[in-house]
Design an enzyme around this catalytic site. Structure first.
Site, PDB file in Angstrom:
ATOM      1  N   ARG A 149       0.828  -1.210   0.000  1.00 42.79           N
ATOM      2  CA  ARG A 149       0.000   0.000   0.000  1.00 42.79           C
ATOM      3  C   ARG A 149       0.860   1.257   0.000  1.00 42.79           C
ATOM      4  O   ARG A 149       0.504   2.259  -0.620  1.00 42.79           O
ATOM      5  CB  ARG A 149      -0.931  -0.012   1.214  1.00 42.79           C
ATOM      6  N   ARG A 200      -2.371  10.620   7.507  1.00 46.46           N
ATOM      7  CA  ARG A 200      -0.995  11.014   7.174  1.00 46.46           C
ATOM      8  C   ARG A 200      -0.973  12.262   6.290  1.00 46.46           C
ATOM      9  O   ARG A 200       0.067  12.892   6.136  1.00 46.46           O
ATOM     10  CB  ARG A 200      -0.289   9.860   6.473  1.00 46.46           C
ATOM     11  N   LYS A 203      10.610   6.203  15.765  1.00 42.42           N
ATOM     12  CA  LYS A 203      10.817   5.127  14.787  1.00 42.42           C
ATOM     13  C   LYS A 203      11.025   5.683  13.391  1.00 42.42           C
ATOM     14  O   LYS A 203      11.950   5.285  12.674  1.00 42.42           O
ATOM     15  CB  LYS A 203       9.631   4.159  14.805  1.00 42.42           C
ATOM     16  N   PRO A 223      15.842   1.430  13.865  1.00 37.97           N
ATOM     17  CA  PRO A 223      14.386   1.609  13.971  1.00 37.97           C
ATOM     18  C   PRO A 223      13.718   0.395  14.607  1.00 37.97           C
ATOM     19  O   PRO A 223      14.034  -0.744  14.261  1.00 37.97           O
ATOM     20  CB  PRO A 223      13.941   1.763  12.504  1.00 37.97           C
ATOM     21  N   ASP A 227      10.123  -1.206  14.979  1.00 35.37           N
ATOM     22  CA  ASP A 227       8.698  -1.272  14.666  1.00 35.37           C
ATOM     23  C   ASP A 227       8.140  -2.544  15.290  1.00 35.37           C
ATOM     24  O   ASP A 227       8.789  -3.198  16.115  1.00 35.37           O
ATOM     25  CB  ASP A 227       8.466  -1.221  13.150  1.00 35.37           C
ATOM     26  N   HIS A 284       7.624  -5.549  13.994  1.00 39.59           N
ATOM     27  CA  HIS A 284       8.415  -6.739  13.665  1.00 39.59           C
ATOM     28  C   HIS A 284       9.671  -6.820  14.537  1.00 39.59           C
ATOM     29  O   HIS A 284       9.983  -7.866  15.108  1.00 39.59           O
ATOM     30  CB  HIS A 284       8.818  -6.720  12.192  1.00 39.59           C
TER      31      HIS A 284
END
Length: 281
Positions: A122, A171, A213, A230, A232, A234
């Protein structure tokens, strides 16, 4: 055309590593990828460790050698991993072709504002739409049409409602406010490029929508500050599962971000494999 032989380079893994959203496989081609970056269009073919860049030698030496960080020996980072750390060794083995690209600072700021609470597919679509609507239309000598990334001045003039129409959701405001901040000189990106990691991160945090991040992603993927790490979803899950006592940052000081990319890619690949397995079951 420029052909090189290079170990620890995989255009597919770089494409799938979540650091660059305008690099993708050419339709109908298994081993050819296209990239729009730094106002240029490039096609890359790879077979094994043989890589061909469809550009003049002067352009390769002046732009793409540095962009793909080709003068850095990534083997030394992999070989430095603790032999007792089976997880990190496997992550590095799985993603050994990843390199940290030297990307445009402004493009990375906007791309990673878009990346929040989003998936790679996306994000690519949103970035592509933004470029087609507001970027400069260009054409290669071979007739390939592509679009440059819209600069802060161009984006600062886009009405907020038009950004919402690009499927950017909440955003949109981040992009609008950040574009205004840079266009009006409240944050000087040329000055940021000359800053060290902590100073650059602090300056980037002044931009609307940029949290820790995202700031770390910008430091790693645009400023090539490879100590940036970073965290996140995961990475956080991997750290909790495999490093409950904490990741050994001191051992890998200065290139933690490269190892972070191996972990991110490995975790992403495992998640994809698990979903495919569940579907097959």
């Amino acid at each position: 055309m420029v052909s090189i032989t290079k170990d620890h380079f995989s255009i597919r893994q770089i494409c799938e590593s979540g650091q660059c959203f305008r690099l993708e496989r050419l339709d109908g081609e298994e081993d050819i990828y296209k990239l729009t970056a730094l106002g240029r269009y490039l096609e890359i073919r790879q077979r094994g460790n043989e890589i061909a860049f469809d550009c003049p030698p002067q352009e390769f030496d002046r732009i793409w050698k540095d962009y793909f960080d080709l003068d850095t020996d990534y083997g030394r980072f992999i070989h430095s991993i603790d032999r007792e750390d089976a997880y990190l060794l496997e992550a590095a083995r799985q993603g050994s072709g990843i390199r940290i690209l030297r990307q445009d600072l402004w493009e990375i700021i906007i791309s990673f504002l878009i990346s929040q609470q989003n998936n790679i597919k996306r994000i690519r679509k949103c970035v592509d739409l933004l470029c087609k609507k507001y970027g400069e239309k260009k054409q290669t000598e071979k007739g390939q049409v592509y679009y440059g990334f819209p600069g802060p001045e161009a984006l600062s003039k886009v009405p907020l409602e038009d950004l919402y129409a690009c499927n950017l959701g909440y955003r949109s405001r981040y992009i609008h406010e950040t574009s205004l901040s840079v266009a009006q000189g409240k944050v000087d990106l040329e000055a940021v490029k000359a800053m060290g990691h902590e100073e650059a991160r602090a300056e980037l945090l002044k931009l609307c929508g940029v949290g820790v991040k995202v700031a770390e992603c910008i430091c790693l993927f645009a400023l090539h500050q490879t100590q940036a790490f970073p965290i996140d979803t995961h990475i956080n899950q991997a750290l909790k599962a495999w490093y409950p006592q904490g990741f050994p940052f001191e051992r890998y000081k200065g290139y933690e971000g490269i190892l972070q990319q191996y972990i991110f890619y490995y975790d992403l690949a495992k998640g994809k494999a698990a979903r495919q397995s569940a579907y097959l079951d």
